[in-house]
Design a protein around this motif. Structure first.
Motif, mmCIF file in Angstrom:
data_model
loop_
_atom_site.group_PDB
_atom_site.id
_atom_site.type_symbol
_atom_site.label_atom_id
_atom_site.label_comp_id
_atom_site.label_asym_id
_atom_site.label_seq_id
_atom_site.Cartn_x
_atom_site.Cartn_y
_atom_site.Cartn_z
ATOM 1 N N SER A 277 38.841 2.871 -13.270
ATOM 2 C CA SER A 277 38.157 1.687 -12.775
ATOM 3 C C SER A 277 38.766 0.473 -13.456
ATOM 4 O O SER A 277 39.191 0.553 -14.617
ATOM 5 N N VAL A 278 38.826 -0.658 -12.749
ATOM 6 C CA VAL A 278 39.504 -1.831 -13.289
ATOM 7 C C VAL A 278 38.811 -3.093 -12.795
ATOM 8 O O VAL A 278 38.222 -3.109 -11.713
ATOM 9 N N CYS A 279 38.879 -4.151 -13.599
ATOM 10 C CA CYS A 279 38.459 -5.470 -13.135
ATOM 11 C C CYS A 279 39.351 -6.519 -13.783
ATOM 12 O O CYS A 279 39.992 -6.271 -14.815
ATOM 13 N N GLY A 280 39.397 -7.688 -13.168
ATOM 14 C CA GLY A 280 40.237 -8.766 -13.660
ATOM 15 C C GLY A 280 39.656 -9.431 -14.883
ATOM 16 O O GLY A 280 38.457 -9.336 -15.182
ATOM 17 N N GLN A 281 40.499 -10.160 -15.597
ATOM 18 C CA GLN A 281 40.071 -10.770 -16.850
ATOM 19 C C GLN A 281 39.372 -12.103 -16.669
ATOM 20 O O GLN A 281 38.965 -12.723 -17.658
ATOM 21 N N ASP A 282 39.195 -12.563 -15.427
ATOM 22 C CA ASP A 282 38.357 -13.731 -15.226
ATOM 23 C C ASP A 282 36.881 -13.365 -15.305
ATOM 24 O O ASP A 282 36.027 -14.244 -15.412
ATOM 25 N N TYR A 283 36.560 -12.077 -15.281
ATOM 26 C CA TYR A 283 35.205 -11.639 -15.591
ATOM 27 C C TYR A 283 34.944 -11.850 -17.074
ATOM 28 O O TYR A 283 35.774 -11.492 -17.912
ATOM 29 N N VAL A 284 33.772 -12.410 -17.401
ATOM 30 C CA VAL A 284 33.396 -12.512 -18.812
ATOM 31 C C VAL A 284 33.093 -11.101 -19.313
ATOM 32 O O VAL A 284 32.817 -10.190 -18.523
ATOM 33 N N PRO A 285 33.157 -10.883 -20.634
ATOM 34 C CA PRO A 285 32.949 -9.526 -21.155
ATOM 35 C C PRO A 285 31.650 -8.877 -20.683
ATOM 36 O O PRO A 285 31.624 -7.683 -20.379
ATOM 37 N N LYS A 286 30.555 -9.652 -20.610
ATOM 38 C CA LYS A 286 29.289 -9.056 -20.184
ATOM 39 C C LYS A 286 29.373 -8.548 -18.753
ATOM 40 O O LYS A 286 28.868 -7.460 -18.439
ATOM 41 N N ALA A 287 29.997 -9.335 -17.866
ATOM 42 C CA ALA A 287 30.109 -8.905 -16.472
ATOM 43 C C ALA A 287 30.966 -7.649 -16.365
ATOM 44 O O ALA A 287 30.668 -6.743 -15.582
ATOM 45 N N ALA A 288 32.049 -7.590 -17.141
ATOM 46 C CA ALA A 288 32.881 -6.382 -17.147
ATOM 47 C C ALA A 288 32.110 -5.199 -17.710
ATOM 48 O O ALA A 288 32.188 -4.070 -17.197
ATOM 49 N N ALA A 289 31.344 -5.445 -18.780
ATOM 50 C CA ALA A 289 30.565 -4.365 -19.394
ATOM 51 C C ALA A 289 29.466 -3.872 -18.461
ATOM 52 O O ALA A 289 29.116 -2.682 -18.475
ATOM 53 N N ASP A 290 28.900 -4.771 -17.641
ATOM 54 C CA ASP A 290 27.891 -4.340 -16.668
ATOM 55 C C ASP A 290 28.451 -3.274 -15.740
ATOM 56 O O ASP A 290 27.718 -2.415 -15.249
ATOM 57 N N ARG A 291 29.746 -3.340 -15.476
ATOM 58 C CA ARG A 291 30.396 -2.333 -14.649
ATOM 59 C C ARG A 291 30.786 -1.113 -15.476
ATOM 60 O O ARG A 291 30.397 0.015 -15.193
ATOM 61 N N PHE A 292 31.581 -1.360 -16.502
ATOM 62 C CA PHE A 292 32.208 -0.253 -17.216
ATOM 63 C C PHE A 292 31.232 0.577 -18.041
ATOM 64 O O PHE A 292 31.422 1.791 -18.182
ATOM 65 N N ALA A 293 30.208 -0.045 -18.614
ATOM 66 C CA ALA A 293 29.285 0.716 -19.463
ATOM 67 C C ALA A 293 28.593 1.816 -18.676
ATOM 68 O O ALA A 293 28.256 2.872 -19.230
ATOM 69 N N GLN A 294 28.382 1.582 -17.368
ATOM 70 C CA GLN A 294 27.762 2.619 -16.539
ATOM 71 C C GLN A 294 28.597 3.897 -16.522
ATOM 72 O O GLN A 294 28.063 4.998 -16.370
ATOM 73 N N LEU A 295 29.912 3.738 -16.681
ATOM 74 C CA LEU A 295 30.831 4.871 -16.539
ATOM 75 C C LEU A 295 31.015 5.651 -17.837
ATOM 76 O O LEU A 295 31.619 6.731 -17.818
ATOM 77 N N GLU A 296 30.551 5.108 -18.953
ATOM 78 C CA GLU A 296 30.737 5.733 -20.271
ATOM 79 C C GLU A 296 32.205 6.113 -20.483
ATOM 80 O O GLU A 296 32.545 7.287 -20.659
ATOM 81 N N PRO A 297 33.091 5.115 -20.499
ATOM 82 C CA PRO A 297 34.536 5.401 -20.536
ATOM 83 C C PRO A 297 35.007 5.929 -21.877
ATOM 84 O O PRO A 297 34.410 5.662 -22.926
ATOM 85 N N THR A 298 36.116 6.649 -21.821
ATOM 86 C CA THR A 298 36.745 7.197 -23.026
ATOM 87 C C THR A 298 37.775 6.230 -23.597
ATOM 88 O O THR A 298 37.908 6.105 -24.816
ATOM 89 N N VAL A 299 38.521 5.556 -22.731
ATOM 90 C CA VAL A 299 39.572 4.629 -23.168
ATOM 91 C C VAL A 299 39.484 3.346 -22.352
ATOM 92 O O VAL A 299 39.241 3.387 -21.142
ATOM 93 N N LEU A 300 39.701 2.218 -23.042
ATOM 94 C CA LEU A 300 39.829 0.911 -22.410
ATOM 95 C C LEU A 300 41.271 0.445 -22.562
ATOM 96 O O LEU A 300 41.839 0.519 -23.655
ATOM 97 N N ILE A 301 41.861 -0.041 -21.476
ATOM 98 C CA ILE A 301 43.203 -0.632 -21.521
ATOM 99 C C ILE A 301 43.040 -2.102 -21.162
ATOM 100 O O ILE A 301 42.535 -2.436 -20.087
ATOM 101 N N THR A 302 43.456 -2.997 -22.059
ATOM 102 C CA THR A 302 43.184 -4.416 -21.869
ATOM 103 C C THR A 302 44.376 -5.263 -22.281
ATOM 104 O O THR A 302 45.165 -4.876 -23.144
ATOM 105 N N ALA A 303 44.506 -6.425 -21.647
ATOM 106 C CA ALA A 303 45.642 -7.311 -21.893
ATOM 107 C C ALA A 303 45.235 -8.497 -22.756
ATOM 108 O O ALA A 303 44.054 -8.855 -22.840
#
Length: 672
Positions: free
Chosen positions: A179-205
């Motif tokens: 799953s991926v989202c752009g970096q114009d999302y603030v961290p909270k908005a990105a976390a609202d998506r990703f936290a649901q998935l309980e990810p193992t690794v984050l790849i970020t620029a």
């Protein structure tokens, strides 16, 4: 009630060259299907309507033909094409095991570019097929070492660069979920998506480019990592040259260069046809965004059909389609690789102030054959007086356009300023199916303001208020038979109730998408806008896009939004909000011009009750106008119940519409 579509066009705006149509891949597929699958009714391989009718009548035969024609390489073969046709719950190709990544890499030429990386400065570099395979193998091995296994989730907080493509393919090769989202999302908005998935690794620029500015996202990246407690590691991408801080509380971090530079053999895990490939998210205008899960096999077949047949992509082609990583078009653009064509990534603004025509210049320089964009981009080009034809665009044969309804006025602009032989392919689909419901092909004529035809394999219908299919009238977009890329399920929806309610509540067993469309007698499709934001004046349904298209042609208007709000006293208020061009004032003369344009360009029924100037309009992060949330705000709903501000491109605008709604409802209550 339904209303007739606007005045019909008597002739197509564009008709394909018969020789080009006959040599297209979709015509070749039609010949193959007639010869090998006994496709009844296909006498002429360039007869799109005959091919379409077969594709939705013999659903199993069509998708079996697509499987064979594109030589799907399954580790274990399928038992039958469609074991269960019930929607939701259709079971496609049970027994088959395969992997998307294998198919994305197998047709690439070792020494030809697989990815061309571009940005708004005009800079770029290429990654060959051989290099892409090596980098995917390296990142896959690195992810495996970090504890990623089949079914685990890997998430990306990334701009549209090759890093995202490589990370996705590596993830999918393991049978893990991306799953991926752009970096114009603030961290909270990105976390609202990703936290649901309980990810193992984050790849970020470290950041991204936009309109001449380098946006530093290092702090935001680390804040996001801290909001994802299930992470075992964070991979840090050096994209814009900003130094990552050393130490700190980010946990285990791995430099991208270390992850991508290993020498490894690519081992690809075969997974069931319906094994989760990725999670894409709804725009999240109300509550937490919904995680929509698609499978390896469904995406593979649907995207081969869309790109290989409808878009006619193959080895030697190059596709440049402006998108962000959180729009479903990114997923489709990556799938260009399935066809053996080159995909172009682009980091930056589509219209940077310093070089507003940069995408056309890049398309010319890199001999792009399919150029993809949005209606707003084409309208902006016309208003800015951009002349794409100053560049050599002779390689472009298709200009694809999606995101909203494309007004008829854009068609002659593309012909006159891009190329007379270029096919303008307007398409409509959605994140929900990560593909299209209707579009064009090399064998279809183009009608200005219309989509050429329903897509192959999509049993498309327009239903009136009583649930009866209608022709040449506005109706609900309904799909009456399943598609392989329909969602497997929603994330965190164990009983499937949210999924069923989203698409199958209105017409049990049939997919209702939430758009108003007209199916025309000559086979085309007109998209009028979202059905849940539809204008309903005195029982007559009106599409908002019909008004937007007319108003946004006026040089004084930059953008427009019309809303139809039912009021508590039984009345109906239909205001039109307009964003004015620089130096323009909304005076009585302009109001008269707007009303006259709507009256003549749409109908007298479409003329709004009121025209109001606003400094800007709110959109989702993917650029869609927030019609339904604005409507609810105008009806007096509290802003916090209507949408999440983090999902809006300009949250400050929400307060304005909320205040306007509160004031109007207060006056209404006083008058009552």
């Amino acid at each position: 009630m339904t209303t007739p579509r606007p005045e019909p066009y008597t002739e197509p705006f564009f008709t394909p060259d018969p020789k080009v149509a006959a040599h297209s891949r979709i015509a070749d597929f039609a010949r193959w299907a007639a010869r090998h699958r006994g496709a009844e009714g296909i006498q002429d391989p360039t007869d799109y309507r005959a091919l379409y009718e077969w594709s939705v009548t013999d659903l199993e035969g069509f998708w079996a033909a697509a499987w064979e024609y594109f030589d799907i390489d399954a580790t274990t073969e399928y038992e039958r094409v469609l074991a269960e046709e019930t929607m939701p719950g259709a079971r496609w190709f049970p027994g088959a095991t395969l992997n998307y990544t294998h198919h994305a890499l197998r047709n690439l030429q070792p020494d030809a570019p697989a990815i061309t990386a571009l940005d708004e400065t005009g800079a770029g570099y290429e990654i060959t097929g051989r290099e892409l395979r090596a980098r995917v193998a390296s990142v896959a091995a690195s992810l495996r070492d970090l504890g990623v296994g089949q079914g685990d989730r890997v998430v990306g907080y990334l701009p549209n660069t090759p890093h995202a493509v490589i990370a996705f393919l590596a993830t999918a090769s393991l049978g893990a979920v991306w799953s991926v989202c752009g970096q114009d999302y603030v961290p909270k908005a990105a976390a609202d998506r990703f936290a649901q998935l309980e990810p193992t690794v984050l790849i970020t620029a470290d950041g991204y480019l936009f309109n001449g500015t380098t946006h530093d996202r290092r702090a935001a990246s680390l804040e996001l990592a801290a909001a994802l407690p299930t992470l075992k590691a964070t991979v840090l991408v050096d994209h814009v040259g900003l130094a990552w801080p050393e130490g700190g509380d980010a946990g285990l971090t791995v430099p991208w260069e270390d992850a991508v530079s290993r020498v490894e053999y690519l081992t690809i895990a075969p997974v069931p046809f319906d094994h989760p490939l990725w999670v894409v998210f709804s725009s999240g205008t109300t509550g937490l965004p919904k995680g929509i899960v698609h499978g390896h096999g469904g995406v593979l077949l649907e995207h081969l059909k869309t790109l290989g047949l409808h878009t006619d992509l193959g080895t030697g082609d190059r596709l440049l389609w402006f998108t962000t990583t959180h729009w479903m078009m990114w997923n489709l653009v990556v799938s260009t690789l399935l066809t053996g064509a080159t995909t172009c990534t682009y980091d930056g603004s589509p219209v940077p102030q310093a070089r507003p025509d940069v995408l056309w210049e890049l398309a010319a320089r890199h001999k792009v054959t399919v150029f993809g964009t949005s209606p707003q981009y084409l309208l902006t080009m016309a208003k800015l007086g951009i002349e794409p034809s100053v560049y050599d665009l002779s390689a472009i044969r298709v200009v694809g356009c999606t995101g909203s309804a494309l007004p008829a006025s854009a068609y002659p602009w593309v012909r006159d300023h891009v190329g007379a032989g270029v096919q303008l392919a307007s398409t409509s689909g959605g994140t929900d199916i990560v593909s299209g419901f209707a579009g064009s092909a090399s064998t279809t004529p183009v009608w200005a303001g219309e989509l050429s035809a329903p897509s192959l394999g999509v049993a498309l219908a327009a239903y009136d208020a009583t649930g009866i299919p209608v022709l040449d009238q506005v109706g609900e977009l309904v799909v009456t038979r399943p598609m392989p890329s329909m969602p497997l399920y929603f994330w965190n929806d164990p009983d499937g109730s949210r999924y069923r309610d989203a698409y199958f509540g209105a017409y049990p067993g049939l997919w209702r998408h939430g758009d108003w469309i007209t199916l025309t007698s000559h086979g085309s499709v007109i998209v009028h806008g979202r059905s849940d934001a539809t204008l309903n004046r005195n029982g007559v349904r009106l599409g908002s896009a019909d008004i937007h298209d007319v108003v946004e042609r006026l040089p004084e208007i930059t953008e427009a939004l019309v809303i139809g709000a039912e009021e508590s006293d039984g009345g109906y208020w239909m205001p039109l909000f307009v964003v004015l061009a620089d130096g323009v004032a909304l005076d009585d003369s302009l109001r008269v011009r707007i009303r006259d344009a709507i009256r003549t360009g749409a109908s007298p029924r479409h003329v709004p009750d009121e025209i109001l100037a606003v400094r800007a309009l709110p959109h989702t992060k993917t650029g869609k106008k927030l019609e339904v949330p604005v409507k609810r705000l105008l009806q007096g709903a509290p802003a916090e119940q209507v949408l999440n501000p983090a999902t809006v491109d300009n949250p400050d605008l929400i307060a304005y519409f909320a205040r306007l709604g509160a004031e109007r409802n207060k006056r209404s209550a006083h008058d009552t």
